[in-house]
Design a protein around this motif. Structure first.
Motif, PDB file in Angstrom:
ATOM      1  N   MET A   1       0.849  -1.205   0.000  1.00 10.25           N
ATOM      2  CA  MET A   1       0.000   0.000   0.000  1.00 10.25           C
ATOM      3  C   MET A   1       0.876   1.244   0.000  1.00 10.25           C
ATOM      4  SD  MET A   1      -3.223  -0.033  -0.299  1.00 10.25           S
ATOM      5  CE  MET A   1      -3.648   1.505   0.439  1.00 10.25           C
ATOM      6  N   THR A   3       2.827   4.516   2.162  1.00 10.75           N
ATOM      7  CA  THR A   3       4.162   4.619   2.708  1.00 10.75           C
ATOM      8  C   THR A   3       4.169   4.811   4.199  1.00 10.75           C
ATOM      9  OG1 THR A   3       4.096   6.964   2.327  1.00 10.75           O
ATOM     10  CG2 THR A   3       5.003   5.614   0.575  1.00 10.75           C
ATOM     11  N   ARG A  29       9.055   1.982   0.736  1.00  9.71           N
ATOM     12  CA  ARG A  29       9.155   0.552   1.037  1.00  9.71           C
ATOM     13  C   ARG A  29       8.803   0.245   2.485  1.00  9.71           C
ATOM     14  NH1 ARG A  29      15.055  -0.929  -0.980  1.00  9.71           N
ATOM     15  NH2 ARG A  29      15.458   0.766   0.489  1.00  9.71           N
ATOM     16  N   PRO A  31       6.284   0.116   5.667  1.00  5.80           N
ATOM     17  CA  PRO A  31       4.826   0.023   5.798  1.00  5.80           C
ATOM     18  C   PRO A  31       4.240   1.267   6.432  1.00  5.80           C
ATOM     19  CG  PRO A  31       5.902  -1.317   7.460  1.00  5.80           C
ATOM     20  CD  PRO A  31       6.975  -0.838   6.538  1.00  5.80           C
ATOM     21  N   ALA A  38      -1.167  -6.295   7.103  1.00  8.49           N
ATOM     22  CA  ALA A  38      -0.023  -6.554   6.232  1.00  8.49           C
ATOM     23  C   ALA A  38      -0.451  -6.507   4.771  1.00  8.49           C
ATOM     24  CB  ALA A  38       0.578  -7.917   6.551  1.00  8.49           C
ATOM     25  N   PRO A  39       0.435  -6.085   3.858  1.00  5.99           N
ATOM     26  CA  PRO A  39       0.082  -6.031   2.441  1.00  5.99           C
ATOM     27  C   PRO A  39      -0.257  -7.395   1.847  1.00  5.99           C
ATOM     28  CG  PRO A  39       2.080  -4.775   2.895  1.00  5.99           C
ATOM     29  CD  PRO A  39       1.778  -5.546   4.135  1.00  5.99           C
ATOM     30  N   ASP A  40       0.391  -8.441   2.308  1.00  6.14           N
ATOM     31  CA  ASP A  40       0.175  -9.779   1.748  1.00  6.14           C
ATOM     32  C   ASP A  40       0.367 -10.793   2.876  1.00  6.14           C
ATOM     33  OD1 ASP A  40      -0.218 -11.875   0.049  1.00  6.14           O
ATOM     34  OD2 ASP A  40       1.719 -11.727  -0.948  1.00  6.14           O
ATOM     35  N   PRO A  55      -7.338  -6.650  -5.277  1.00 11.49           N
ATOM     36  CA  PRO A  55      -7.048  -5.575  -4.331  1.00 11.49           C
ATOM     37  C   PRO A  55      -7.059  -4.214  -5.015  1.00 11.49           C
ATOM     38  CG  PRO A  55      -5.508  -7.394  -4.041  1.00 11.49           C
ATOM     39  CD  PRO A  55      -6.288  -7.673  -5.299  1.00 11.49           C
ATOM     40  N   ARG A  57      -6.165  -0.069  -4.821  1.00 10.00           N
ATOM     41  CA  ARG A  57      -5.325   0.927  -4.167  1.00 10.00           C
ATOM     42  C   ARG A  57      -6.082   2.252  -4.148  1.00 10.00           C
ATOM     43  NH1 ARG A  57       0.069  -0.364  -3.657  1.00 10.00           N
ATOM     44  NH2 ARG A  57       0.714  -2.320  -4.622  1.00 10.00           N
ATOM     45  N   ASP A  78      -4.520 -10.492  10.731  1.00 10.67           N
ATOM     46  CA  ASP A  78      -4.077 -10.838   9.389  1.00 10.67           C
ATOM     47  C   ASP A  78      -4.383 -12.303   9.106  1.00 10.67           C
ATOM     48  OD1 ASP A  78      -2.988  -8.471   8.280  1.00 10.67           O
ATOM     49  OD2 ASP A  78      -1.205  -8.677   9.527  1.00 10.67           O
ATOM     50  N   THR A 129      -7.804  -1.559   2.446  1.00  6.76           N
ATOM     51  CA  THR A 129      -7.297  -0.904   3.645  1.00  6.76           C
ATOM     52  C   THR A 129      -8.158   0.280   4.094  1.00  6.76           C
ATOM     53  OG1 THR A 129      -5.082  -1.546   2.919  1.00  6.76           O
ATOM     54  CG2 THR A 129      -5.221   0.005   4.738  1.00  6.76           C
ATOM     55  N   ASN A 151      -7.948  -9.243   7.599  1.00  5.07           N
ATOM     56  CA  ASN A 151      -7.305  -8.727   6.394  1.00  5.07           C
ATOM     57  C   ASN A 151      -6.725  -9.875   5.581  1.00  5.07           C
ATOM     58  OD1 ASN A 151      -5.702  -6.997   4.598  1.00  5.07           O
ATOM     59  ND2 ASN A 151      -3.940  -7.623   5.851  1.00  5.07           N
TER      60      ASN A 151
END
Length: 270
Positions: A1, A3, A29, A31, A38-40, A55, A57, A78, A129, A151
């Motif tokens: 996602m 920054t 890079r 989070p 978590a992104p993944d 997903p 954005r 998560d 998110t 998530n």
């Protein structure tokens, strides 16, 4: 996602995205929410499986971000596929019946259902998110102790993290219809999903689906009618009227204004 934040000057090799509200340089890079979603979470890019979701954005507002930072450690989880969940422990009440909602958008309907039925826990699952932050904010504002936000991929949640017969119900409202024929294989309501759902629903629990895409509604009805684990709660079969407990959402209202027809399907686990 998006920054996260670092203090002081960033290393030259890092990608920078300007300064945050405190004047600190952000690193793309890092989070945005170190203790948040978590992104993944399940490392799903390693798993070769057609997914029913894409997903999105979009910008996280200040209020949503604040809710994620403060409330995620307490009310969020998560879907990492690494453990079995104890739903009684998760909700702080071993006697609380828990319903899984797959795909809750911005969470307005979820919050309204939770407020109307405090005796039922809602485990709300999504990958968006901003919606996660919005639902957490709504739950805090309304004092809802019966909402938890998950998530990640609902299939991994069902397959790896929930016990058999753990759920008192399941809700799938307005899933992506994947209208193009070549994408129909991505639709969530398929025989394989129903077999997995049936294994996690307690006998007598209801799977409730709703869609405003008529061809998808017909497919849902066809596969549910054919599944031996479920029976239609409508004595004469077919679609059901919208039950009072499912709020009319803003998204649904917009569809109705455009002439869309919304179909509800309620099927009981045998």
């Amino acid at each position: 996602m998006a920054t996260g934040a670092t203090t002081g000057a960033a290393e030259p090799s890092r990608e920078l995205s300007g300064a945050d509200s405190g004047g600190r340089i952000r690193d793309r890079r890092a989070p945005m929410f170190p203790d948040g979603p978590a992104p993944d979470p399940a490392g799903s890019h390693h798993e070769r499986r057609i997914r029913s979701f894409q997903p999105r954005r979009s910008r996280v507002t200040a209020g949503q971000g604040d809710a994620l930072r403060r409330l995620w450690p307490q009310w969020g989880l998560d879907i990492d596929g690494l453990r079995k969940l104890d739903l009684g422990e998760l909700f702080g009440d071993p006697e609380l019946p828990v319903v899984l909602e797959i795909g809750f958008g911005m969470g307005e309907a979820t919050a309204r259902m939770a407020a109307a039925d405090p005796g039922t826990g809602i485990l709300a699952c999504d990958v968006h998110t901003p919606g996660q932050g919005n639902l957490l904010s709504l739950a805090e504002r309304a004092g809802l102790a019966n909402v938890r936000v998950a998530n990640g991929d609902a299939i991994i949640l069902l397959r790896e993290m929930l016990q058999p017969d753990a759920l008192a119900g399941m809700r799938v409202y307005f899933p992506d219809p994947w209208p193009k024929k070549r994408h129909h294989k991505r639709r969530l309501i398929q025989p394989e999903f129903l077999a997995l759902a049936a294994a996690r629903l307690a006998p007598g629990a209801v799977l409730h689906c709703a869609t405003d895409w008529e061809p998808y509604a017909e497919q849902m009805l066809e596969v549910l009618d054919a599944d031996p684990h479920f029976e239609n709660v409508q004595p004469e079969g077919g679609f059901a009227p919208r039950p009072e407990f499912r709020p009319l959402t803003r998204f649904e209202g917009q569809g109705l204004d455009k002439g869309h027809v919304v179909h509800d399907l309620l099927f009981r686990r045998r």
